[in-house]
Design an enzyme around this catalytic site. Structure first.
Site, PDB file in Angstrom:
ATOM      1  CB  THR B  13       6.287   5.980  -4.732  1.00 48.55           C
ATOM      2  OG1 THR B  13       5.870   6.327  -5.716  1.00 48.55           O
ATOM      3  CG2 THR B  13       5.392   7.026  -3.818  1.00 48.55           C
ATOM      4  CE  LYS B 104      -0.985  -5.008  -7.529  1.00 53.42           C
ATOM      5  NZ  LYS B 104       0.136  -3.521  -7.341  1.00 53.42           N
ATOM      6  CB  VAL B 131      -2.711  -7.987  -0.286  1.00 55.33           C
ATOM      7  CG1 VAL B 131      -4.295  -8.029   0.090  1.00 55.33           C
ATOM      8  CG2 VAL B 131      -2.254  -9.135  -0.876  1.00 55.33           C
ATOM      9  N   GLY B 186      -3.555  11.597 -10.105  1.00 57.28           N
ATOM     10  CA  GLY B 186      -3.140  10.603  -9.710  1.00 57.28           C
ATOM     11  C   GLY B 186      -3.262   9.090  -9.084  1.00 57.28           C
ATOM     12  CE  LYS B 204      -3.488  -5.059  -4.384  1.00 58.22           C
ATOM     13  NZ  LYS B 204      -4.016  -3.749  -5.064  1.00 58.22           N
ATOM     14  N   GLY B 301      -0.112   3.937  -1.482  1.00 56.07           N
ATOM     15  CA  GLY B 301       1.165   5.076  -1.000  1.00 56.07           C
ATOM     16  C   GLY B 301       1.962   4.846  -0.370  1.00 56.07           C
TER      17      GLY B 301
END
Lengths: 429, 429
Positions: B13, B104, B131, B186, B204, B301
């Site tokens: 993605t 990360k 992060v 999702g 993180k 995202g």
């Protein structure tokens, strides 16, 4: 390792904050950033502060002594304003010194001239402290967010007015009381015009929009309204409808050009900026890739602004220490037309003081209809003195049509005072 | 102007988001940033995505083809994990390529090895996307905020758990329902452990603390608790007391060392992080000069993470285009002891399921008193099944004493189930 020699003009609150950071953190900067910062010259109109800070030995009353000092690599300008400060900044750049400034008025008025001279001379001008105090916002816009086409920048960038609106909202203070309280606490000046009339915010959004949209906007191009017309009753209506009122400085990219303005704005309580209260500032940025982001912190105060000034200074010092070549900036500079306010399309809150008699609602509603302004909601409330209030919220409408409606309503004779107009910023509305 | 040639490993993605930004904004980056970015090689386990993106001509199944391509200047690693991704990153640095990574787990585990190799070879490793998704936080910490001694970093850095806690709080969903909903949307993986058990957040905060405090912390050093023990009833109690519950990743500088941990935390509703809901992330930073700041945005995202990756890429590309020498970073690297959890002093919320009979309040209160734990407030509520609940909030107490109290209370035999312990982060408490 070479030293980086710093000259400081202006020893007010922020200047003193800068000196203290340099005194306290010299070893930290050496260890963590690899820079050996030395304050070698300073100037101010009064000698007292230099004495208090223990730097009388490098003090002068004349800023040009700092600029012309051959040892100085970087000049920090904390004088403010667009007259002598501009002379200092231009002279420093002509003398081959890098510049750090917190001067929003200068950068929002003559920023392009300053940046072009710097670029021509291979020098840096850093201005993080000019907007949002210590909040990193110019850094993120010029570095981390460069992958984005920025679509919107909206900020609560004036702590004085945000404090006043917060107090008016929380405790139903009227404008005058809130102002007096802000002045008593040192948040507002004796002459509060730059804050309450929105000019300070206009300078800041001009700087932010210039950077975010790779263009050049000056503060005099920004349609600006202050908060002097806001009453607690408007804050009450707003809350009932699920909104708060903030003095927003905003800039949107639109097909017709740059929509840039400063005015009191109704914002949904769910908006990230809605919970920014008191003297805090925040800048909300929307980019095509990153989506919504927000940067929050103290917009004023010696420490916050000094944090931004010294952060910029360290950046320049690292470039000098590690012999970086100056990189061009803003080379994509493109003119953008400013969208006229008449063409603005948004939702409006309109509070009309009217006579308390039959027909005022019908009369006013008819005028809106004639002008093609569609109404989303209306509340009528009677008072005890034969007057009433109509609080309208419109659907999206052209500003010109809303203005024409207000004029038309005034001509019907039903108004008993000045109407209040507050624009609504609500993507859902 | 030279081109800067980019190799991309990983076409999931985020990788697809990166390709799209490079395709759509090539001319913008040329004009605004002065960099000519060319994607010249990419690799992934499947060829389909490359086909969909129209880049089959530069596709390989083997990441090393990207690394060994002599044209490639910068390698973007979007594979994730600490096995093959680590090989890719180290190989890229050995081959003289700069690296941009969103990894990360790798940076929170082997970050020091990676950064030291980069430094040794005069190369950059950029990791903004590791992060907070697209939120600029590593940039501000390493640039704008360098004037500060950072005292605290606290973040809502996991969108999945923040979404779940928001839903549990708003609609009284139980944990299982909230998880199922997050999975359906999702926001959560089929195996949600990395999110709900806090490991993602631990990675993180290890990265953020290493940068903010100029030290080296790995994720396995971070005491970590997830949200699996949280019930809607805890969220109700929290709200009644003026708190929310967030999965916080936090790191404080203390005289005894680094106080770093991940766990569900009660936070006053007035705290800037308290209004960060749903899948949004935010990182709150306190510096000695700047005071409180907060950075807010989408933590996940395709677009958000790709924004950070390409932002880093542009930064490196500018350095290459304008022939900047690589600058040392992290040269102030100092070991900091991790403060043991037993030594933690904070306020605690403790919910005890107890038998509904006389004496349970007195019995439990006596155990707290014996352990020197002072009580701030207590609420007792009866249920319909012969059980009751005691919800205690303590004054500041040592974790060890609180743990000993819980053990002592269990030994009295009044408990009917597992007690719930939630630490309170409240400077006022």
């Amino acid at each position: 390792m070479r030293t980086v020699n710093v000259g400081l003009i202006g020893l007010g609150t922020v200047g003193a904050g800068v000196v203290r950071i340099l005194q306290e953190h010299h070893e930290d900067f050496l260890r963590n950033q690899g820079v050996d910062l030395r304050l070698v010259a300073c100037a101010s109109r009064e000698a007292q502060q230099a004495e208090d800070l223990g730097i009388s030995d490098i003090f002068s009353f004349d800023g040009f002594d700092v600029i012309n000092n051959p040892d100085v690599d970087v000049v920090i300008e904390l004088v403010g304003g667009t007259t002598i400060a501009k002379e200092f900044v231009l002279a420093a750049l002509k003398a081959g010194k890098h510049v750090v400034t917190a001067n929003k008025a200068l950068m929002a008025t003559d920023g392009r001239e300053v940046l072009e001279l710097a670029q021509k001379n291979g020098l840096e001008v850093a201005l993080e402290a000019s907007v949002g105090g210590g909040i990193p916002i110019i850094g993120p816009l010029t570095h981390s967010l460069t992958a984005n086409r920025i679509d919107s920048v909206m900020g609560i960038v004036n702590g004085t007015t945000n404090y006043m609106l917060t107090r008016m909202s929380e405790d139903s203070l009227d404008y005058a009381t809130a102002l007096a309280e802000a002045q008593a606490k040192g948040f507002a000046e004796a002459n509060p015009s730059a804050d309450v009339d929105g000019f300070d915010a206009a300078a800041k959004i001009a700087i932010l929009a210039s950077i975010a949209f790779n263009t050049s906007v000056t503060m005099d191009q920004v349609p600006t309204e202050g908060i002097t017309g806001i009453s607690p009753v408007d804050l009450d209506y707003a809350r009932e409808m699920g909104y708060c009122i903030k003095l927003l400085a905003l800039a949107h990219r639109t097909p017709e050009g740059l929509d840039i303005r400063v005015h009191p704005t109704m914002l949904p309580l769910s908006h990230p900026l809605a919970s920014v209260n008191g003297v805090f500032n925040a800048i909300y940025v929307v980019g095509d890739a990153v989506g919504e982001t927000m940067f929050f912190g103290q917009g004023a105060g010696a420490g916050a602004a000094a944090s931004a000034v010294v952060g910029d200074l360290i950046e320049i010092a690292r470039h000098l220490t590690y012999e970086q070549k100056p990189m061009p900036s803003h080379n994509g500079h493109q003119p953008m037309p400013i969208k006229p306010m008449d063409d603005l399309v948004t939702s409006y809150y309109l509070r009309l003081p009217v006579e308390d008699r039959a027909g005022v609602l019908a009369t006013s509603a008819a005028v809106f209809a004639q002008n093609g302004v569609s109404i989303f909601s209306v509340v009528q409330r009677g008072a005890h003195d034969q007057t009433a209030e109509l609080a309208y919220v419109t659907h999206s409408a052209r500003e010109e049509a809303v203005r024409a409606s207000l004029k038309g309503i005034a001509e019907t004779g039903i108004l008993t005072g000045e109407p209040v107009l507050i624009r609504v910023e609500d993507s859902e509305a």
